[in-house]
Write a protein that holds these residues in place. Structure first.
Motif, PDB file in Angstrom:
ATOM      1  N   GLU A  50      31.625  62.810  -7.138  1.00  0.00           N
ATOM      2  CA  GLU A  50      31.992  62.338  -8.486  1.00  0.00           C
ATOM      3  C   GLU A  50      33.447  62.680  -8.808  1.00  0.00           C
ATOM      4  OE1 GLU A  50      27.536  62.680 -10.536  1.00  0.00           O
ATOM      5  OE2 GLU A  50      29.132  63.996 -11.251  1.00  0.00           O
TER       6      GLU A  50
ATOM      7  N   ASP B 197      35.977  60.656  -6.874  1.00  0.00           N
ATOM      8  CA  ASP B 197      36.189  59.344  -7.509  1.00  0.00           C
ATOM      9  C   ASP B 197      37.208  59.447  -8.640  1.00  0.00           C
ATOM     10  OD1 ASP B 197      34.405  58.117  -5.850  1.00  0.00           O
ATOM     11  OD2 ASP B 197      32.761  58.005  -7.305  1.00  0.00           O
TER      12      ASP B 197
ATOM     13  N   ARG C  94      40.755  59.758  -7.283  1.00  0.00           N
ATOM     14  CA  ARG C  94      41.252  58.452  -6.805  1.00  0.00           C
ATOM     15  C   ARG C  94      41.526  57.503  -7.979  1.00  0.00           C
ATOM     16  NH1 ARG C  94      36.647  58.860  -3.422  1.00  0.00           N
ATOM     17  NH2 ARG C  94      37.170  60.081  -1.583  1.00  0.00           N
ATOM     18  N   ALA C  95      40.634  57.521  -8.961  1.00  0.00           N
ATOM     19  CA  ALA C  95      40.823  56.634 -10.121  1.00  0.00           C
ATOM     20  C   ALA C  95      42.078  57.024 -10.896  1.00  0.00           C
ATOM     21  CB  ALA C  95      39.590  56.683 -11.024  1.00  0.00           C
TER      22      ALA C  95
ATOM     23  N   GLU D 100      45.028  55.673  -9.070  1.00  0.00           N
ATOM     24  CA  GLU D 100      45.144  54.219  -9.248  1.00  0.00           C
ATOM     25  C   GLU D 100      45.674  53.896 -10.645  1.00  0.00           C
ATOM     26  OE1 GLU D 100      41.616  52.153  -7.994  1.00  0.00           O
ATOM     27  OE2 GLU D 100      42.167  50.466  -9.267  1.00  0.00           O
TER      28      GLU D 100
ATOM     29  N   THR E 143      37.935  49.554 -15.949  1.00  0.00           N
ATOM     30  CA  THR E 143      37.672  49.928 -14.550  1.00  0.00           C
ATOM     31  C   THR E 143      37.699  51.441 -14.404  1.00  0.00           C
ATOM     32  OG1 THR E 143      38.786  47.909 -13.880  1.00  0.00           O
ATOM     33  CG2 THR E 143      38.455  49.543 -12.160  1.00  0.00           C
ATOM     34  N   TYR E 144      38.659  52.059 -15.079  1.00  0.00           N
ATOM     35  CA  TYR E 144      38.765  53.521 -14.999  1.00  0.00           C
ATOM     36  C   TYR E 144      37.482  54.186 -15.508  1.00  0.00           C
ATOM     37  CZ  TYR E 144      40.312  58.277 -15.504  1.00  0.00           C
ATOM     38  OH  TYR E 144      40.391  59.653 -15.394  1.00  0.00           O
TER      39      TYR E 144
ATOM     40  N   ARG F 197      34.541  52.977 -15.667  1.00  0.00           N
ATOM     41  CA  ARG F 197      33.416  52.716 -14.762  1.00  0.00           C
ATOM     42  C   ARG F 197      33.498  53.624 -13.533  1.00  0.00           C
ATOM     43  NH1 ARG F 197      34.512  47.849 -13.880  1.00  0.00           N
ATOM     44  NH2 ARG F 197      34.848  47.985 -11.641  1.00  0.00           N
ATOM     45  N   LYS F 198      34.700  53.697 -12.943  1.00  0.00           N
ATOM     46  CA  LYS F 198      34.851  54.480 -11.711  1.00  0.00           C
ATOM     47  C   LYS F 198      34.645  55.965 -11.949  1.00  0.00           C
ATOM     48  CE  LYS F 198      37.711  51.530  -8.904  1.00  0.00           C
ATOM     49  NZ  LYS F 198      39.022  51.245  -8.357  1.00  0.00           N
ATOM     50  N   THR F 199      34.967  56.428 -13.150  1.00  0.00           N
ATOM     51  CA  THR F 199      34.860  57.866 -13.416  1.00  0.00           C
ATOM     52  C   THR F 199      33.561  58.187 -14.142  1.00  0.00           C
ATOM     53  OG1 THR F 199      36.064  57.611 -15.490  1.00  0.00           O
ATOM     54  CG2 THR F 199      37.359  58.155 -13.542  1.00  0.00           C
ATOM     55  N   ARG F 200      32.750  57.166 -14.398  1.00  0.00           N
ATOM     56  CA  ARG F 200      31.485  57.336 -15.121  1.00  0.00           C
ATOM     57  C   ARG F 200      31.722  58.149 -16.382  1.00  0.00           C
ATOM     58  NH1 ARG F 200      31.110  59.211 -10.150  1.00  0.00           N
ATOM     59  NH2 ARG F 200      29.997  58.076  -8.527  1.00  0.00           N
TER      60      ARG F 200
END
Ligand SMILES: Cc1cc2nc3c(=O)[nH]c(=O)nc-3n(C[C@H](O)[C@H](O)[C@H](O)COP(=O)(O)OP(=O)(O)OC[C@H]3O[C@@H](n4cnc5c(N)ncnc54)[C@H](O)[C@@H]3O)c2cc1C
Length: 363
Positions: free
Chosen positions: A326, A329, A332-333, A336, A355-356, A358-361
């Motif tokens: 987790e 992610d 990396r997010a 990005e 998107t951020y 979502r990717k980082t929940r």
């Protein structure tokens, strides 16, 4: 079970409180001779606030934080590009708070001491020995050792020798607080972009106190030459040529020059590790996953680690199995977001921020 925690930062103290709430004995050691309210503003995202509320700290947090209502992206003339509601206003279950890091740390320290958790200062944990029965560090024996000792973690260095220098985005950040009074809703975080990829982030951390961070790309990304010190002094003079912006509702030069102290810090992180600890030893917070602050996630992820640790204290492999991917992610997010976040178009910004999340929940 007895857990020894190296580091009384946001992560280490929250871990001690979470373990205590789960009926597990914890002791915290910090290298600093005393815990002083260092740092400037940080953000606590809703999922982390939920954990602190579950620890019975909701009122204390509300008393020291400002509940963020919106993030507004704008240009250097104050023209809005994109806005998103945050915290309760954004439909999340818990508020998002902006808070002074040092006040948050002292609030957690007071809660730990009230609950009878020993927190000892002036004790640096430089290493450890472990065997089948216990782990020993700084003259103390425990069942588990948690390295919550921050960006320059000695425990991480011991577990992962030869990692090399920190990874630098090439961006330098200047930070300060100013008593310049509220702007916009009084609960707005702004992200303002100007020429040359100069960026200013500002948000209130008190009724009149504004926290600001000014960012400038100054080098190509790569290994950090030199040190990253959260308390390194910076100079407003270096910034003013780049930030002579009047946003209409915020006079940026006044904001910067009204700060009693300015700090400077390189935006650094590290690649995610393949594993954090072994045996009776693990990592938590910045020691485990230093990350760019672009997603305002550093303190929040440390708090989520703390909760996961308390749930899995008897099974550190399960803790790492949950939290390592987790947080990788999020690292990396954040990278990005740092690369792409300079968009000036509302639809693109909506896409990037969505998107951020979502990717980082993350809330
Ligand atoms: C002085 C300071 C100022 C900061 N200011 C800001 C800020 O203004 N804005 C922001 O976004 N983030 C700031 N941060 C970082 C932010 O607190 C973290 O990213 C986040 O809260 C995660 O916290 P952590 O508990 O993992 O690490 P940290 O908050 O870094 O806490 C680590 C703790 O470990 C202690 N420690 C270090 N080495 C050892 C050792 N060998 N043995 C025992 N104890 C040790 C340190 O004294 C510290 O108390 C700051 C950190 C520090 C230490």
């Amino acid at each position: 079970m007895r857990v020894l925690i190296a580091g009384a930062g946001i992560g280490g103290l929250t871990a001690a409180l979470s373990l205590h709430a789960a009926g597990i004995e914890a002791e915290v050691l910090d290298a600093a001779s005393e815990i002083r309210p260092l740092g400037v503003g940080i953000n606590l995202l809703p999922h982390a606030v939920g954990e602190l509320i579950a620890l019975g700290l909701g009122d204390e947090l509300a008393a020291i934080g400002v509940a963020t209502a919106e993030n507004v992206y704008c240009d250097h003339t104050g023209h809005d590009l994109f806005a998103e509601p945050r915290g309760l206003a954004g439909g999340y279950r818990w508020p998002q708070y902006s808070v002074h890091r040092g006040r948050l740390q002292l609030m957690l320290l007071a809660a730990a001491r009230e609950r009878g958790i020993p927190v000892r200062t002036g004790i640096r944990v430089d290493g450890f020995d472990q065997d089948a029965d216990s782990v020993r560090a700084a003259g103390t024996e425990a069942d588990i050792l948690v390295g919550a000792d921050g960006l320059h973690s000695a425990i991480r260095a011991r577990l992962h020798p030869g990692e090399g220098p920190l990874h630098w985005s090439g961006v330098r950040m200047w930070r300060g607080t100013s008593e310049t009074g509220p702007f916009r809703t009084g609960r707005t975080m702004i992200i303002a972009r100007g020429p040359g990829d100069a960026e200013l982030i500002a948000y209130p951390i008190g009724p009149a106190t504004i926290n600001w961070v000014a960012l400038l790309p100054v080098a190509p990304p790569g290994p950090l030459p030199g040190d990253a010190d959260w308390n390194a002094p910076g100079s407003a003079e270096d910034l003013l040529p780049h930030f002579g912006w009047d946003l209409g509702w915020l006079d940026v030069p006044r904001l910067i020059t009204s700060s009693e102290r300015v700090f400077t810090y390189p935006m650094v992180d590290r690649d995610p590790l393949p594993h954090w600890g072994h045996g009776r030893v693990t990592l938590l917070g910045d020691a485990a996953h230093p990350m760019y602050p672009v997603g305002a996630n550093g303190a929040s992820q440390a708090i989520v680690d703390a909760r996961a640790l308390a749930l899995n204290a008897g099974n550190l492999a399960a803790y790492e199995k949950t939290r390592l991917p987790e947080t990788a992610d999020v690292i990396r997010a954040n990278r990005e977001m740092q690369r792409t976040g300079h968009a000036r178009d509302a639809a693109e910004l909506a896409h990037i921020t969505g998107t951020y999340r979502r990717k980082t929940r993350a809330g």
